[in-house]
Design a protein around this motif. Structure first.
Motif, PDB file in Angstrom:
ATOM      1  N   UNK A  18     -28.652  35.962  12.083  1.00 24.34           N
ATOM      2  CA  UNK A  18     -27.393  35.470  12.642  1.00 24.34           C
ATOM      3  C   UNK A  18     -27.419  33.953  12.737  1.00 24.34           C
ATOM      4  N   UNK A  19     -26.767  33.321  11.768  1.00 22.03           N
ATOM      5  CA  UNK A  19     -26.714  31.864  11.698  1.00 22.03           C
ATOM      6  C   UNK A  19     -25.261  31.455  11.509  1.00 22.03           C
ATOM      7  N   UNK A  20     -24.845  30.427  12.245  1.00 16.17           N
ATOM      8  CA  UNK A  20     -23.466  29.961  12.177  1.00 16.17           C
ATOM      9  C   UNK A  20     -23.441  28.446  12.066  1.00 16.17           C
ATOM     10  N   UNK A  21     -22.385  27.943  11.431  1.00 17.75           N
ATOM     11  CA  UNK A  21     -22.174  26.502  11.352  1.00 17.75           C
ATOM     12  C   UNK A  21     -21.116  26.117  12.378  1.00 17.75           C
ATOM     13  N   UNK A  31     -29.811  37.248  19.928  1.00 14.95           N
ATOM     14  CA  UNK A  31     -29.853  35.788  19.803  1.00 14.95           C
ATOM     15  C   UNK A  31     -29.206  35.340  18.492  1.00 14.95           C
ATOM     16  N   UNK A  32     -28.827  34.073  18.437  1.00 15.05           N
ATOM     17  CA  UNK A  32     -28.278  33.523  17.199  1.00 15.05           C
ATOM     18  C   UNK A  32     -28.595  32.028  17.116  1.00 15.05           C
ATOM     19  N   UNK A  33     -28.414  31.508  15.902  1.00 15.43           N
ATOM     20  CA  UNK A  33     -28.660  30.092  15.606  1.00 15.43           C
ATOM     21  C   UNK A  33     -27.336  29.436  15.239  1.00 15.43           C
ATOM     22  N   UNK A  34     -27.105  28.253  15.787  1.00 12.91           N
ATOM     23  CA  UNK A  34     -25.942  27.457  15.418  1.00 12.91           C
ATOM     24  C   UNK A  34     -26.471  26.109  14.928  1.00 12.91           C
ATOM     25  N   UNK A  35     -26.020  25.706  13.746  1.00 11.86           N
ATOM     26  CA  UNK A  35     -26.441  24.391  13.261  1.00 11.86           C
ATOM     27  C   UNK A  35     -25.227  23.507  13.058  1.00 11.86           C
ATOM     28  N   UNK A  36     -25.480  22.212  13.073  1.00 14.55           N
ATOM     29  CA  UNK A  36     -24.420  21.229  12.928  1.00 14.55           C
ATOM     30  C   UNK A  36     -25.005  19.962  12.307  1.00 14.55           C
ATOM     31  N   UNK A  37     -24.151  19.225  11.643  1.00 16.14           N
ATOM     32  CA  UNK A  37     -24.508  17.919  11.079  1.00 16.14           C
ATOM     33  C   UNK A  37     -23.567  16.903  11.720  1.00 16.14           C
ATOM     34  N   UNK A  53     -30.066  22.009  15.486  1.00 15.27           N
ATOM     35  CA  UNK A  53     -30.255  23.454  15.419  1.00 15.27           C
ATOM     36  C   UNK A  53     -30.379  23.954  16.853  1.00 15.27           C
ATOM     37  N   UNK A  54     -29.403  24.761  17.261  1.00 15.38           N
ATOM     38  CA  UNK A  54     -29.403  25.346  18.601  1.00 15.38           C
ATOM     39  C   UNK A  54     -29.687  26.833  18.485  1.00 15.38           C
ATOM     40  N   UNK A  55     -30.625  27.317  19.282  1.00 16.54           N
ATOM     41  CA  UNK A  55     -30.956  28.741  19.320  1.00 16.54           C
ATOM     42  C   UNK A  55     -30.517  29.250  20.685  1.00 16.54           C
ATOM     43  N   UNK A  56     -29.692  30.301  20.685  1.00 18.01           N
ATOM     44  CA  UNK A  56     -29.091  30.828  21.902  1.00 18.01           C
ATOM     45  C   UNK A  56     -29.547  32.265  22.137  1.00 18.01           C
ATOM     46  N   UNK A 108     -30.785  28.275  25.908  1.00 22.64           N
ATOM     47  CA  UNK A 108     -30.639  27.542  24.651  1.00 22.64           C
ATOM     48  C   UNK A 108     -31.819  26.615  24.461  1.00 22.64           C
ATOM     49  N   UNK A 109     -32.238  26.514  23.213  1.00 27.26           N
ATOM     50  CA  UNK A 109     -33.228  25.525  22.808  1.00 27.26           C
ATOM     51  C   UNK A 109     -32.592  24.689  21.708  1.00 27.26           C
ATOM     52  N   UNK A 110     -32.754  23.390  21.791  1.00 22.61           N
ATOM     53  CA  UNK A 110     -32.150  22.473  20.820  1.00 22.61           C
ATOM     54  C   UNK A 110     -33.239  21.733  20.061  1.00 22.61           C
ATOM     55  N   UNK A 111     -33.151  21.834  18.735  1.00 23.81           N
ATOM     56  CA  UNK A 111     -34.062  21.130  17.841  1.00 23.81           C
ATOM     57  C   UNK A 111     -33.236  20.140  17.041  1.00 23.81           C
ATOM     58  N   UNK A 112     -33.708  18.914  16.958  1.00 24.88           N
ATOM     59  CA  UNK A 112     -32.992  17.883  16.202  1.00 24.88           C
ATOM     60  C   UNK A 112     -33.907  17.402  15.083  1.00 24.88           C
TER      61      UNK A 112
END
Length: 124
Positions: A18-21, A31-37, A53-56, A108-112
């Motif tokens: 489960x990955x979303x932009x 859980x799911x992953x949301x990424x953004x630029x 990259x945010x993991x929820x 949530x965990x945030x990776x940059x």
């Protein structure tokens, strides 16, 4: 940019289905992953992006959340992609501590990361 987003989606789905932009549908299951630029700057012929990259997750046990965050933190560092159209490389930038959310049941965990991107099609 669309090709880059598709490649990132495919890459992140190697680690979790489960990955979303940017936006998550209301039907998404944790859980799911949301990424953004969120921003970029030019460096000669290269674009340098922040890759967030945010993991929820919504479970009280954060083991899966932490494991997924650690795996992405390790595996994406120095990742390189090259094909006929684009090339990019990813480097760790910042791993934020647990973030406070309005909903205390959500974790949530945030990776940059820094993503260095070159599009060969611009020079055809």
């Amino acid at each position: 940019m669309i090709i880059l987003r598709k490649k990132l989606m495919k890459l992140l789905k190697l680690y979790h289905p489960q990955v979303y932009f940017q936006k998550v549908p209301h039907t998404a299951q944790f859980p799911y992953i949301v990424f953004n630029l969120p921003n970029a700057y030019s460096n000669e012929q290269q674009e340098v992006f922040n890759l967030d990259v945010d993991i929820w997750d919504n479970r009280s046990d954060t083991s899966e959340l932490e494991s997924l965050a650690s795996k992405l933190w390790k595996e994406l560092n120095y990742y390189k992609h090259t094909d006929d159209h684009i090339q990019f490389s990813i480097y760790r930038e910042n791993r934020l501590p647990s973030l406070d959310e309005d909903d205390t049941n959500i974790k949530r965990r945030k990776l940059i990361f820094q993503l260095r991107y070159f599009d060969r099609r611009l020079f055809e």
